[in-house]
Write an enzyme that holds these catalytic residues in place. Structure first.
Site, PDB file in Angstrom:
ATOM      1  N   ASP A 148       5.609  -8.630  11.142  1.00  0.00           N
ATOM      2  CA  ASP A 148       6.574  -8.637  10.707  1.00  0.00           C
ATOM      3  C   ASP A 148       7.244  -9.113  12.003  1.00  0.00           C
ATOM      4  OD1 ASP A 148       5.689  -5.880   9.337  1.00  0.00           O
ATOM      5  OD2 ASP A 148       6.964  -4.608  11.015  1.00  0.00           O
ATOM      6  N   ASP A 203      -3.067  -4.559   8.014  1.00  0.00           N
ATOM      7  CA  ASP A 203      -2.792  -5.460   9.488  1.00  0.00           C
ATOM      8  C   ASP A 203      -3.744  -4.749  10.441  1.00  0.00           C
ATOM      9  OD1 ASP A 203      -1.337  -3.168   9.493  1.00  0.00           O
ATOM     10  OD2 ASP A 203       0.644  -4.166   9.990  1.00  0.00           O
TER      11      ASP A 203
END
Length: 382
Positions: free
Chosen positions: A174, A37
């Site tokens: 997330d 990420d």
């Protein structure tokens, strides 16, 4: 009593009037795409059926009142007209305060709220209980006051709150999967553009999460070291991020790189390729190929990125020996402990549960925690 019933009943009891809305935001598990990420790469998470639930109602003044049902009904109260600062003792309330403070900077067209919060996302298991709370709180204000914010903006707001107000570094995955998750689907997220593509999950497949319960100690310092090594690799190739480096370009000059940096770079490049292929394998229902990709991902995390521990490797081996080529298993999360995730046919879940119960504690001295999840819908009213 489920979380919705619990929070609505508590709301009426404490505030003496009924909640107008109940909002949920889920936790998540990342199926594949680890430490990609922050390299502007790809991740493939799904939202899970563990969530934060908030029963709420708008107020006709500028006060925010919050009850934390899971912390002995602790009360938090602050004004939207005073500077929002961190709370010294109630850490949970800083997630609420941070989200509201950053919402004010985005769109200040809202007033006070009464809310009761409860959740069942396991804390400290790497299943994003904090992101679930941030997205739930953001969605409360968006729904009650019809704020012109989409899921991606609510996710970014939560990430900003965690990074800048709570003081914990995290990528965007997330919050984004909590906001945008889709029932019975995973989400292929491009961490550069924040584009997200829903990927249907094969029927009859369970998402199993097993917490090693190994206490992570190195995760903060080692995470930062890995990040620096990746940035060193990107600089070597004169690119803004490893996302922009091809495996072919890397292989041509790998011997010129510092050997440790080379291993880190190889993990990120190969993991990005695996993640994109995994999305395609899932859509085709090819659980065997998905299992191979998950096995390659775990080996890469173990050997090239060096973020697994013996307890995690033991869990992976036990599950793999039980399922063979019918599905896959790998470590998930930042590393140095935490959880493994397995995608397996539902009818194999009892055998996996039994094998882990019989072998893991005997080999490691630690008792695992076992969760069976369904890919679930992202944040919204419930």
């Amino acid at each position: 009593m489920n979380l919705k019933e619990k929070t609505r009943a508590l709301f009426a009891e404490i505030f003496s009037y009924p909640a107008t809305h109940t909002i949920q935001a889920p936790g998540r598990v990342n199926l594949i795409g680890e430490h990609t990420d922050y390299n502007d790469g790809f991740v493939l998470p799904c939202a899970i059926d563990y969530q934060t639930v908030i029963s709420c109602a708008p107020r006709n003044d500028r006060t925010v009142r919050v009850i934390a049902a899971d912390y002995d009904n602790q009360v938090e109260e602050f004004s939207l007209d005073a500077p929002i600062v961190t709370h010294d003792s109630q850490q949970w309330s800083n997630y609420v305060r941070g989200v509201v403070k950053h919402l004010q900077q985005r769109n200040n067209a809202f007033g006070g709220v009464d809310m009761v919060i409860s959740g069942n996302v396991p804390q400290g298991a790497g299943l994003s209980s904090s992101a679930s709370l941030e997205v739930a709180v953001g969605t409360v204000f968006q729904q009650l006051y019809h704020l012109p914010l989409d899921g991606a903006q609510i996710a970014l707001n939560g990430q900003e709150a965690e990074n800048q107000f709570v003081g914990c570094n995290c990528g965007i995955m997330d919050q984004l999967i909590s906001a945008l998750g889709k029932k019975d689907h995973a989400l292929l997220i491009d961490c550069r553009t924040l584009g997200a593509k829903a990927v249907s999950m094969p029927k009859g497949v369970a998402v199993v999460i097993i917490n090693s319960n190994f206490k992570r100690t190195l995760v903060g310092s080692e995470y930062n070291t890995r990040r620096e090594q990746c940035e060193t690799g990107a600089r070597f190739f004169q690119q803004p991020a490893l996302r922009d480096v091809s495996l072919e370009a890397f292989n041509a000059v790998a011997s010129e790189l510092d050997p440790v940096v080379a291993k880190r770079v190889r993990h990120v490049l190969s993991e990005n390729a695996r993640t994109v292929e995994a999305a395609s394998a899932l859509e085709k229902g090819d659980l065997q190929r998905m299992g191979q990709l998950m096995a390659e991902s775990h080996a890469s995390m173990r050997d090239d990125f060096e973020i697994t521990v013996p307890q995690i490797d033991t869990l992976v081996d036990i599950v793999k020996a039980t399922i063979g080529d019918q599905g896959g298993v790998r470590m998930t999360g930042g590393g140095f402990g935490g959880c493994v995730v397995a995608l397996i046919p539902e009818d194999l879940v009892p055998a996996v549960r039994q094998a882990v119960a019989q072998q893991y504690e005997a080999k490691t001295g630690i008792k695992e925690t076992f969760y069976v999840c369904k890919p679930s819908q992202g944040a919204g009213q419930c």
